[in-house]
Structure formats: C-alpha cells, structure tokens
Design a protein around this motif. Structure first.
Motif, PDB file in Angstrom:
ATOM      1  N   ALA A   1       0.836  -1.210   0.000  1.00 23.57           N
ATOM      2  CA  ALA A   1       0.000   0.000   0.000  1.00 23.57           C
ATOM      3  C   ALA A   1       0.864   1.250   0.000  1.00 23.57           C
ATOM      4  N   ALA A   2       1.901   1.260   0.851  1.00 18.51           N
ATOM      5  CA  ALA A   2       2.796   2.410   0.910  1.00 18.51           C
ATOM      6  C   ALA A   2       3.533   2.604  -0.409  1.00 18.51           C
ATOM      7  N   ALA A   3       3.937   1.501  -1.046  1.00 20.87           N
ATOM      8  CA  ALA A   3       4.594   1.585  -2.345  1.00 20.87           C
ATOM      9  C   ALA A   3       3.656   2.166  -3.393  1.00 20.87           C
ATOM     10  N   SER A   4       2.407   1.748  -3.358  1.00 19.57           N
ATOM     11  CA  SER A   4       1.434   2.232  -4.343  1.00 19.57           C
ATOM     12  C   SER A   4       1.206   3.729  -4.195  1.00 19.57           C
ATOM     13  N   LEU A   5       1.179   4.220  -2.969  1.00 21.57           N
ATOM     14  CA  LEU A   5       1.013   5.665  -2.763  1.00 21.57           C
ATOM     15  C   LEU A   5       2.228   6.431  -3.272  1.00 21.57           C
TER      16      LEU A   5
ATOM     17  N   ASP B   1      -5.841   4.289  -6.189  1.00 24.20           N
ATOM     18  CA  ASP B   1      -7.039   3.497  -5.930  1.00 24.20           C
ATOM     19  C   ASP B   1      -6.677   2.149  -5.314  1.00 24.20           C
ATOM     20  N   PHE B   2      -5.629   1.518  -5.831  1.00 21.49           N
ATOM     21  CA  PHE B   2      -5.226   0.220  -5.284  1.00 21.49           C
ATOM     22  C   PHE B   2      -4.780   0.369  -3.840  1.00 21.49           C
ATOM     23  N   ALA B   3      -4.040   1.419  -3.538  1.00 27.29           N
ATOM     24  CA  ALA B   3      -3.607   1.655  -2.163  1.00 27.29           C
ATOM     25  C   ALA B   3      -4.802   1.852  -1.242  1.00 27.29           C
ATOM     26  N   GLU B   4      -5.770   2.638  -1.667  1.00 28.00           N
ATOM     27  CA  GLU B   4      -6.948   2.886  -0.832  1.00 28.00           C
ATOM     28  C   GLU B   4      -7.717   1.599  -0.577  1.00 28.00           C
ATOM     29  N   ARG B   5      -7.875   0.774  -1.612  1.00 22.61           N
ATOM     30  CA  ARG B   5      -8.614  -0.479  -1.429  1.00 22.61           C
ATOM     31  C   ARG B   5      -7.838  -1.453  -0.532  1.00 22.61           C
TER      32      ARG B   5
END
Length: 383
Positions: free
Chosen positions: A290-294, A310-314
């Motif tokens: 998640a942190a990487a996606s942000l 969006d992937f991080a939020e989900r």
C-alpha cells in the motif's frame, strides 16, 4: 472506505503507538503476540526498530501534545549504536527513524544520526560487485558471505538519496544509483516477480546462485521480497523523477503484485506456497504494498497514478476492516494492532523472527504511514 473511516483507523493506531511507547521503555519493539499485544523487543532495534521511531515522528505530526518530539528522540537514542554497523539493512531504520524527523521537522539530532548511517552505507559499497553487500552484521538466519546480496538491501537507497541531497554529494548519488541498478538487475525476474537473495563471486561479481532465503522455496516469490522491490523502486521514482528506469521497474513489480495478489488484497506470506489458501497471510507485506502504491501514485501524478492510488486505498481498507483491532469491550486486545503479520515460515529463521500471526512493527508503520497520507496530514511526495 471514507476519509472519516481512515481518520478513525489512524486514531486507533495512535492509541496503539501510545500504548507501545509506555510499555517498551528499554529497547525497541519487534513483534507482538496477536492474543495479548505484548511486545517482543530488541536492545537496539535490530533491523526493525526504526519503524517505531518513524511512527513516533508521524504521531508527533498528528498529535504533538500527546506525542512530544522527545518521544522520538528517546527511541532514536536506543538505535544509535546501529549507525556504524556493517549491514545494508540499517538504511531502513535510519530513514524512517532519523531522516524522517529531519524531513518533517528539520530536526538536527535526527539529521545527524541519519547522515552518520548514510556515510557508513556509502563506505560499504563494493565497486567490484557494483553494490552494497549485506554486510557482516546483517540480520540473517545463516552466515553471510562477503558477496551476498538481496532485494532487501534496497533499504539502503532511500537513505542514500536523501543524504546525497542534504550534502550535495555526487559520489553518494552514484553509489545509490549503482546499487539500485545492480540489485534490480539480479533480483527482478523476466516475468517481473522478485527473487529475494543472491550469492556473487567476490572476484568476478558473477552471480553464482539466486534463492529465496525466507520464502517457501529457492525459486518461490516471497511476499515481502516483492514488496521491498515495489517500495524502493517507487520511492526512487518519486525522489528521482528524472530517471525513467526507476519508474519502469516500479510499474513492472507493482503490476505483478496487483495481478497476483488474492481478490481480498491481503497477500499470502509466499505467493507460491502450495498450502494456499490455508497458508498464512502477511499483512506486513501488504501494508508495504500500500505504501509503495502511494509513492508510485505520487511519482506518476494524478492521471498516471490514479490506478495505484485506488489500489492503495482499497488495500488499506481491507487491512483496516479485517486486521486492525477495534475499540470496544468485546475485544480484550489493545486497539490499533495490525494483526496477521508473518515474518517467515522457514525453519532456518532466527528465534525472534518465528512469528506466523503477529503484529510486526514495520507492518504497523507502513499502515500508519499510509493512513497519515490518505487523511491528508502529509503528502506521499514528502516522505
């Protein structure tokens, strides 16, 4: 999940950080049992303790009266002996535990500690190998040779890039770039999955073998190996936007994760464990994802990065709803624990790394960091 729900989760985690601060006054937290939330600690933080110091910096940002900056200073002091240790892994601890304090608050104590660790990492660079080897003090379950490497060693790069900027040091920049490039060349496979570890010939730098030190098998994809590759390529893409190679790698390894993670978005400890779906999940690797996606979303901007935001939020929504302990009389555990972390299931693990379903301090850090970003306290581009 709405912003208000993310804010509520952030508050739960602040409660856990306060409880941890008050409970662990000697050493630094490593992992906690899911049943009671009691921490196993290490004297100087091992490779993980900087995550808790990082939580304290972010907690000071969120609630400075409840978390005075002296909390972060006290915890940082306990990990200072690690600054000169011969281990590539100290980049993780001194980025989140020290550089973060300089980035957010201009803290000179934190800056000095981070620069000391960064200079030591720079000195560890082996020109023959083209990378920073793991080092004789690296925390591994077996003896580490002079020419061992792993995807985990990318933990050095975030600290080196920050320090290169602080010092306007072109050599440190070159070391960071060379280390990043060589480690990725060795460990990112043609299908964009990641192999964790490698053994190199110290004379010729030829790769003698690759293997997955902490995963299911020598050829499997250990969840946290993929996650580290995602985090540090995305971070490099964010702080070095002029280098397209880091963005390309980040997109490749993140897309692999998105394509292979289960529908519930919580990764198994190893993507190739034949016991799936009854095997352990790993919320820590998932929080890193998640942190990487942000970070990648920040690097790519509003248009190109929307998929990753969006992937991080989900992903954060799934972690919070399924694995973050609640507040209430029906649950006797401390609120705000990120349960479901799996260090490794390998029998060769150190005794302190044998937890299969626990709160891992670095997993909690990355979930808290993600919540801090998603609730607007700080942008991903700053940290």
């Amino acid at each position: 999940m709405s912003t208000s729900n993310f804010s509520s989760a952030r508050q739960r985690m602040l409660d856990r950080i306060a409880q941890t601060r008050d409970a662990v006054t000697v050493g630094l937290p490593h992992w906690a049992g899911t049943e009671d939330g009691k921490w196993i600690s290490t004297p100087d933080g091992d490779w993980t303790g900087g995550a808790f110091v990082g939580e304290l910096w972010l907690a000071h940002l969120a609630d400075p009266r409840r978390f005075p900056i002296s909390d972060a200073h006290a915890a940082l002091a306990r990990m200072l002996p690690r600054a000169q240790r011969r281990t590539a892994f100290k980049g993780f601890g001194f980025y989140h535990g020290a550089a973060l304090g300089s980035i957010l608050f201009g803290d000179e104590t934190a800056r000095d500690a981070a620069l000391t660790a960064a200079r030591s990492l720079e000195e560890m660079f082996d020109p023959q190998l083209g990378l920073i080897p793991l080092g004789q003090d690296a925390e591994e379950a077996s003896a580490v040779g002079t020419a061992e490497s792993s995807i985990d060693s990318l933990q050095a790069t975030g600290l080196l890039y920050w320090a290169a900027d602080q010092l306007s040091d072109s050599h440190m920049e070159e070391v960071a770039n060379a280390h990043m490039r060589r480690v990725l060349e060795i460990h990112v496979r043609p299908d964009d999955s990641v192999i964790q570890s490698s053994t190199l010939d110290p004379q010729t730098a030829r790769v003698l073998r690759t293997h997955t030190h902490k995963g299911y098998s020598d050829v499997s994809t250990w969840g946290r190996a993929q996650a580290w590759a995602m985090l540090y390529t995305a971070h490099a893409a964010m702080v070095r936007p002029e280098e397209p190679l880091w963005r390309e790698y980040a997109v490749r390894v993140l897309n692999w994760w998105i394509d292979h993670v289960p529908a519930a978005l919580i990764a198994y400890w190893d993507f190739d464990d034949p016991a799936i779906p009854t095997s352990n999940r790993d919320t820590a690797a998932t929080a890193i994802a998640a942190a990487a996606s942000l970070r990648l979303a920040s690097a790519l901007g509003p248009s190109g990065g929307a998929k990753y935001r969006d992937f991080a939020e989900r992903t954060v929504t799934q972690l919070v709803s399924g694995y973050l302990t609640p507040v209430g009389p029906d649950d006797q555990r401390p609120p705000g624990m990120l349960t479901g972390g799996c260090f490794t299931r390998k029998a060769v693990a150190r005794d302190i790394d044998t937890a299969h379903d626990a709160e891992l301090i670095f997993g909690s850090y990355y979930l808290f960091e993600s919540l801090v970003i998603l609730t607007g306290l700080v942008s991903a581009g700053r940290i």
